[in-house]
Design an enzyme around this catalytic site. Structure first.
Site, PDB file in Angstrom:
ATOM      1  N   SER A 157       0.603  -5.295  -2.282  1.00 37.70           N
ATOM      2  CA  SER A 157       1.121  -6.278  -2.998  1.00 37.70           C
ATOM      3  C   SER A 157       1.776  -5.961  -4.364  1.00 37.70           C
ATOM      4  CB  SER A 157       0.109  -7.481  -2.861  1.00 37.70           C
ATOM      5  OG  SER A 157       0.778  -8.842  -3.231  1.00 37.70           O
ATOM      6  N   ASP A 191       6.145 -10.836   6.799  1.00 38.60           N
ATOM      7  CA  ASP A 191       5.385 -11.139   5.510  1.00 38.60           C
ATOM      8  C   ASP A 191       5.868 -12.066   4.819  1.00 38.60           C
ATOM      9  OD1 ASP A 191       3.839 -10.714   3.153  1.00 38.60           O
ATOM     10  OD2 ASP A 191       3.939  -8.525   3.143  1.00 38.60           O
ATOM     11  N   HIS A 219      -0.412  -9.736   5.464  1.00 39.84           N
ATOM     12  CA  HIS A 219       0.104  -9.299   4.119  1.00 39.84           C
ATOM     13  C   HIS A 219      -1.022  -8.174   3.960  1.00 39.84           C
ATOM     14  CE1 HIS A 219       1.732  -9.185   0.081  1.00 39.84           C
ATOM     15  NE2 HIS A 219       0.424  -9.419  -0.301  1.00 39.84           N
TER      16      HIS A 219
END
Length: 370
Positions: free
Chosen positions: A55, A275, A304
């Site tokens: 991320s 995502d 994710h």
């Protein structure tokens, strides 16, 4: 829908932050964190680093690699931030992607009508969810779960479909059985965790607001948000208010780092096609900018942070790369390797599933919040 209130809350957050911490805010950004990584490497006496980021961590890794390509041995980026969208556009893109993912959850609820009793038509299930939000805006469940808290509660379902059975049970209990208890419990398990993270939110805001320029004209925020709301009502205003302090941030913003890199050893990128937090296009863009990188796609997944989560196909590529630097090479298409998504979860066998199992699953996942 009624217009949101004036932007006093974000202004009230940004101003005192600058008053108390104005001396450190100019140094609280991704570039500064990348320099910290360099200092840690030097302190440890390591010639090169192995970096694995999820991320937001993918952007930090890409920035570090831009500064020090000769100090990178392995670079794994999972669920990749779009380097061309930092950060205002990234949040607008999230609004659309999270709405799509929320609709996927509601379609899943419709597929399991036998368990939840909300009907087999996804559009009717969606209408029931928004009716619940409207009702909670007027009368919060348990005096604590209103419309905003409801969105906070269901946002984790956009990150990970493993939460869907718990969220569906809370939805059905409220909408079908007129029982608000499970919804309050779901909020305490999922939504309240984000609400309680004052220090985490402060750091998030300081980095995001400093990393890149944000519109300073509140009318631009309002126009963009209302423009998206008709298409993606799930979290547009929630996301706008979450990031709104950046419109009034006291520290001057810098230009985003250009992470394009022709000197870096081959990196390995992982991206799910659905995502929501870091939409698929960001992984494709990073793959293009990091010359020699390999992109492994989990096709049909919306989760994710996809490696080390049970998909053996993904993890085989990861293990090979970490072991000897093997990077898959495709035939000229967008992806160099494609792995099928794992099946969506099944409804819970028992409504007595433990709260502890929910909390342990959530811990540590929500690193880059929209």
């Amino acid at each position: 829908a009624a217009a949101p209130p004036t932007p006093a809350p974000p202004r009230a957050f940004a101003g005192p932050c600058g008053d108390r911490y104005g001396d450190v805010l100019p140094y609280t950004d991704t570039l500064g964190s990348a320099r910290d990584v360099a200092a840690i490497r030097a302190a440890l006496g390591a010639e090169k680093i192995n970096y694995f980021g999820y991320s937001y961590g993918t952007y930090l890794g890409a920035v570090y690699a831009k500064l020090h390509p000769d100090r990178v041995r392995r670079l794994v980026l999972d669920s990749v931030v779009g380097p061309d969208d930092v950060w205002y556009d990234a949040n607008l893109n999230q609004d659309l992607a999270f709405n799509d993912r929320h609709r996927a959850f509601l379609a899943w609820v419709a597929e399991h009508d036998a368990a939840y009793g909300l009907g087999t038509d996804p559009e009717r299930v969606e209408a029931a969810w928004y009716a619940m939000r409207t009702a909670l805006a007027k009368k919060p469940a348990g005096g604590k779960v209103g419309a905003s808290e409801l969105e906070d509660t269901y946002l984790p379902g956009g990150y990970y479909n493993g939460y869907w059975p718990y969220l569906a049970e809370a939805f059905a209990a409220y909408a079908v059985d007129d029982d608000a208890g499970p919804l309050v419990e779901a909020y305490e398990d999922f939504g309240a965790l984000d609400a309680a993270g004052d220090n985490g939110y402060s750091v998030y805001t300081a980095v995001q607001c400093r990393d890149a320029s944000w519109p300073r004209d509140w009318d631009e925020w309002r126009d963009d948000s209302w423009g998206l709301y008709g298409k993606a009502p799930f979290m547009v205003w929630n996301n706008t208010w979450y990031n709104a302090p950046c419109a009034f941030w006291p520290a001057r913003s810098r230009q985003p780092v250009d992470v394009a890199n022709r000197e870096l050893p081959p990196a390995l990128l992982f991206q799910a096609t659905g995502d929501a937090a870091t939409p698929y296009e960001g992984g494709v863009a990073a793959h293009r900018l990091l010359r020699g990188s390999g992109l492994v796609v989990e096709d049909g997944s919306g989760n994710h942070g996809i490696t080390l989560s049970g998909n053996a196909c993904l993890d085989e590529h990861l293990a090979a790369y970490l072991a000897d630097g093997t990077v898959p090479r495709g035939d000229g298409g967008t992806a160099d390797a494609v792995c099928p998504a794992l099946p969506d979860p099944e409804p819970l066998q028992s409504k007595a599933a433990s709260t502890s199992s929910r909390g342990s699953a959530l811990h540590g996942l929500l690193g880059f919040r929209g």
